[in-house]
Each structure stands twice: as C-alpha cells, then as structure tokens.
Design an enzyme around this catalytic site. Structure first.
Site, PDB file in Angstrom:
ATOM      1  N   GLY A  46       0.817  -1.207   0.000  1.00 32.59           N
ATOM      2  CA  GLY A  46       0.000   0.000   0.000  1.00 32.59           C
ATOM      3  C   GLY A  46       0.853   1.261   0.000  1.00 32.59           C
TER       4      GLY A  46
ATOM      5  CG  ASN B 296      -4.551   4.385   9.347  1.00 25.63           C
ATOM      6  OD1 ASN B 296      -4.818   5.391   8.681  1.00 25.63           O
ATOM      7  ND2 ASN B 296      -3.479   4.308  10.086  1.00 25.63           N
TER       8      ASN B 296
ATOM      9  CD  GLN C 148      -7.149   0.250   7.683  1.00 28.20           C
ATOM     10  OE1 GLN C 148      -8.046  -0.508   8.058  1.00 28.20           O
ATOM     11  NE2 GLN C 148      -5.883   0.043   7.996  1.00 28.20           N
TER      12      GLN C 148
ATOM     13  CB  SER D  57      -2.190  -2.899   1.167  1.00 23.58           C
ATOM     14  OG  SER D  57      -1.233  -3.779   1.705  1.00 23.58           O
ATOM     15  CB  ALA D  58      -2.957  -8.391  -0.620  1.00 21.62           C
TER      16      ALA D  58
ATOM     17  CB  CYS E 154       5.247   3.983  23.835  1.00 24.95           C
ATOM     18  SG  CYS E 154       5.908   4.159  25.478  1.00 24.95           S
TER      19      CYS E 154
HETATM   20  C1  LIG Z   1      -1.748  -0.234   6.135  1.00 25.60           C
HETATM   21  C2  LIG Z   1      -1.990   1.065   5.450  1.00 25.60           C
HETATM   22  C3  LIG Z   1      -1.118   1.559   4.468  1.00 25.60           C
HETATM   23  C4  LIG Z   1       0.176   0.864   4.138  1.00 25.60           C
HETATM   24  O1  LIG Z   1       0.006  -0.367   3.517  1.00 25.60           O
HETATM   25  P1  LIG Z   1       1.252  -1.384   3.478  1.00 25.60           P
HETATM   26  O2  LIG Z   1       0.843  -2.447   2.531  1.00 25.60           O
HETATM   27  O3  LIG Z   1       1.398  -1.888   4.878  1.00 25.60           O
HETATM   28  O4  LIG Z   1       2.418  -0.599   3.016  1.00 25.60           O
HETATM   29  C5  LIG Z   1      -1.428   2.732   3.842  1.00 25.60           C
HETATM   30  N1  LIG Z   1      -2.555   3.408   4.137  1.00 25.60           N
HETATM   31  C6  LIG Z   1      -3.431   2.965   5.053  1.00 25.60           C
HETATM   32  C7  LIG Z   1      -4.671   3.744   5.325  1.00 25.60           C
HETATM   33  C8  LIG Z   1      -3.165   1.791   5.756  1.00 25.60           C
HETATM   34  O5  LIG Z   1      -4.033   1.365   6.678  1.00 25.60           O
END
Ligand SMILES: *Cc1c(COP(=O)(O)O)cnc(C)c1O
Length: 380
Positions: A71, A151, A179, A199-200, A325
């Site tokens: 992603g 997210n 998401q 993103s898968a 943190c």
């Molecule tokens: C997880 C996420 C990404 C990044 O995706 P990856 O495949 O982990 O690089 C980008 N944008 C949002 C909103 C996400 O939740």
C-alpha cells in the site's frame, strides 16, 4: 494461550483459499512471467487473471491496475507519479492532516522538491471540510489525495463528493483506500476516483503486495527504474504468487461482503455499547455511522493505553493504542491530535478492529478483560 486477535487494521491472517491459490507459484509454477516458454506463459496468465479480479472488484478495467509491493508503494507511485508527470500544469497538491504516513511523507518529499502542499484540517469526528477543500483549490492544483477510510478512527470520508469536485475542477483525485477495500463497496467510476491504493494484507491476503488503480489516460511517472514490467510503470520481476494471492483475496472478500459486514457491525456495536455501559465517560472517536464496520476506537479516561495493551497481551488479546510510545512518553498520534482530542483522552485510546473470524464469545472475553483491568486500576 488462545490468541484473540482484534487488530485487523494492522494486518489480517491469510485466508486458507488464498494460501492454496498461491502455493503452486512458489513451487512448480515458477516461470518468469516475461518468458515465452510454457511455465512463463502460465505465470503471465495467472497475473492477468488476478488483474481482472482486482479490476472487477472496484469497477475498473484490467489495464487500469498496476501491481506494486504494498500500500505504501501504491501511495508513493500515485502521488509522486502524478506530481512529476503533471508539474508543467502546476505544483500544488491538496491532502489532509490525517492521512497515513505513506501519503504524508510522500507529500513532505515533494515539498522539499518545490511542490506546495495544503494539509486540510478535519473536524472532531475526522471529516475533512468540503468548504475548506474548495477554498484551497488554486489554478495550480494538480492533485487531491484524501483517504477513503482512516486507519485509526475508521472515519469514512465523503469520497463521491470530493471526486465530483475534483472532476468538475479538472483536478486528479487519488484516494488511499487501503482500509476501505474489502470493507466498503467501491466503484471508481461512480465515485469519480482517478487513482486508488490498496494492500492485500488488510483483507486476508499476503503481506508485501499492493495494487494501484489509475484511470485510463491519467499521466503518471514511474518511480522505480528497471525493466518494462507493469506496462513500463513498475519495474521488477512480477511477484506471481503474491499477485495471485491479492486477486484471490479481493474476490473472496467481496463474495462474502454482506455476511462479513453485518457480522463486523454487530460485533463492533455490541462492544462499544457494552463498554460504554460498564465504564463511565468512555468516548467514541470518529463518527457513529460513517465508520469502518470493524473499527471501534475508544478513549478511556485515567487509563494509559500502552499499559492497557500490555495487560491485554497477558490475557492473549491483540489490540492497538492511539499513541506511540517513545522513550516512555506517550505522544498522541497525528490523527488524534488532528481531531482535537485532549491529551488525557488521547493517552487512553484503544483501537479495536474486528475481523471475519472473531466470534461473539471472543468479544465477551474482550469486554470482561477490559472491565477487570479497569476495575483493578481505577477502583483498587
Ligand atoms: C496499512 C496502510 C497503508 C500501508 O500499507 P502497506 O501495505 O502496509 O504498506 C497505507 N494506508 C493505510 C490507510 C493503511 O491502513
């Protein structure tokens, strides 16, 4: 100890059918998709099939889908790619303050290279202001990038409205939908989306594979040089097994869309209402209705979420905190800061994200455990 997993916004387990579909491409179907002999052609065929599945899921054409490594890469390719290819028209980009770091940091890089970026505020529920968006548009604006679903707090943006505005103004519209894919029905034409990242591993596919949808005719530059894979937009020998996994995962999740959605909403709403019934002054972050089906982001007063996470971990529960943190100091995330959450609440923010395999019994256990921890800490 049994693990109860409530962190599906961070990642999800690979579904069994997805793994099964992938396995041959790690073993005997190892051909390079660019090779002309039979096993090469079979890999190419598998990629074409996966591309069609991804396209179908979002109402796109198969030649509008580009496979990437994640992603984050999709976001980078969309934003930098569009910026570099369209800079003769202008160098202004509009995004929001609550984007994922893949978007925010891609924009920061562009700023260092002479682009101008407007970061829109959000209200206390996490919605961008359409009024501010319209006011921010300049003759030099080439791209609007607003995430579909957040997210952390799960807020769903008015994507169709933003898409419409972008279209009318002749500005390209990218949405980080990492998401949203699998959790929301998406049609890129109905919503006027020009570029979309996914993103898968966020919908029961493997980690390390993503896709970018780019509307036919939209110009964007590649950001990785090398061979001519992905119609010369993304160099690197195709990751056939993972591409197959992505295709299988997106098909599977949308085939089960209604069942999963109904279940997630029921678990989410039950959890939220029970916690608010049992523990006083717990605040729900984000919008009650326009939120991801599996997202419950709650702020507990007088609780340190970092400590709460460790206590939950001891009971086999995986969840996430809304503050990072660093050196023992919890600092609220950029999202919680942007919605104006006071530090006392931000520190006690727990994100619970449900998934298709969670049961009512899991959620009962979660609620009981949180209550016990809370009572021990607060009422002792
Ligand atoms: C997880 C996420 C990404 C990044 O995706 P990856 O495949 O982990 O690089 C980008 N944008 C949002 C909103 C996400 O939740």
């Amino acid at each position: 100890m049994k693990i109860r997993y409530f962190d599906h916004a961070a990642t999800t387990p690979v579904s069994e059918n997805v793994l099964k579909a992938m396995l041959p491409y790690f073993t005997y179907e190892y051909g390079n998709a660019s090779s002309l002999y039979t096993i090469g052609r079979q890999s190419k065929k598998a990629i074409d099939e996966a591309r069609r599945k991804v396209a179908t899921a979002i109402g796109a054409k198969h030649n509008e889908i580009y496979f990437t490594s994640c992603g984050s890469e999709s976001d980078n390719l969309a934003i930098k790619g569009v910026a570099y290819a369209n800079q003769s028209k202008g160098k202004h980009i509009i995004t929001s303050k609550i984007e994922h770091h893949a978007v925010l940091n891609a924009c920061k890089t562009l700023e260092r290279q002479g682009f101008e970026v407007t970061y829109l505020d959000v209200d206390e529920k996490g919605f961008v202001s359409i009024e501010q968006l319209v006011k921010s548009i300049k003759p030099t604006t080439i791209l609007i990038s607003i995430m579909f679903a957040n997210n952390e707090i799960g807020t769903l943006q008015p994507i169709e409205l933003i898409g419409n505005i972008a279209k009318q103004k002749g500005i390209l519209f990218h949405t980080d939908s990492v998401q949203a894919v699998g959790n929301v029905r998406i049609n890129v034409n109905q919503l006027h989306i020009d570029l979309l990242s996914m993103s898968a591993h966020k919908f029961y596919g493997p980690k390390g594979i993503g896709a970018l949808y780019v509307r036919e005719g939209v110009e964007f530059e590649k950001i990785q040089d090398g061979g001519h894979q992905e119609r010369d937009k993304r160099a690197g020998t195709e990751n056939v097994a993972e591409i197959v996994g992505l295709g299988e995962a997106i098909e599977e999740i949308y085939q089960n869309y209604d069942t999963y959605n109904e279940k997630l909403i029921e678990l989410r709403d039950y959890y939220i209402s029970e916690i608010q019934k049992r523990i006083p002054n717990v605040k729900l972050n984000g919008d009650v209705k326009k939120r991801l089906p599996g997202n419950a982001n709650l702020s507990f007063p007088y609780i340190n979420a970092q400590e709460l996470l460790l206590d939950l971990d001891e009971k086999g529960i995986c969840a996430s905190a809304g503050s990072a943190c660093s050196s023992g100091e919890a600092s609220p995330s950029h999202v919680l800061t942007a919605i104006g959450l006071i530090p006392e609440f931000a520190e006690g923010t727990l994100r619970v994200t449900f998934g298709k395999d969670n049961t009512r019994e899991d959620v009962e256990y979660l609620i009981e455990t949180i209550q016990t921890i809370y009572d021990d800490k607060i009422l002792k």
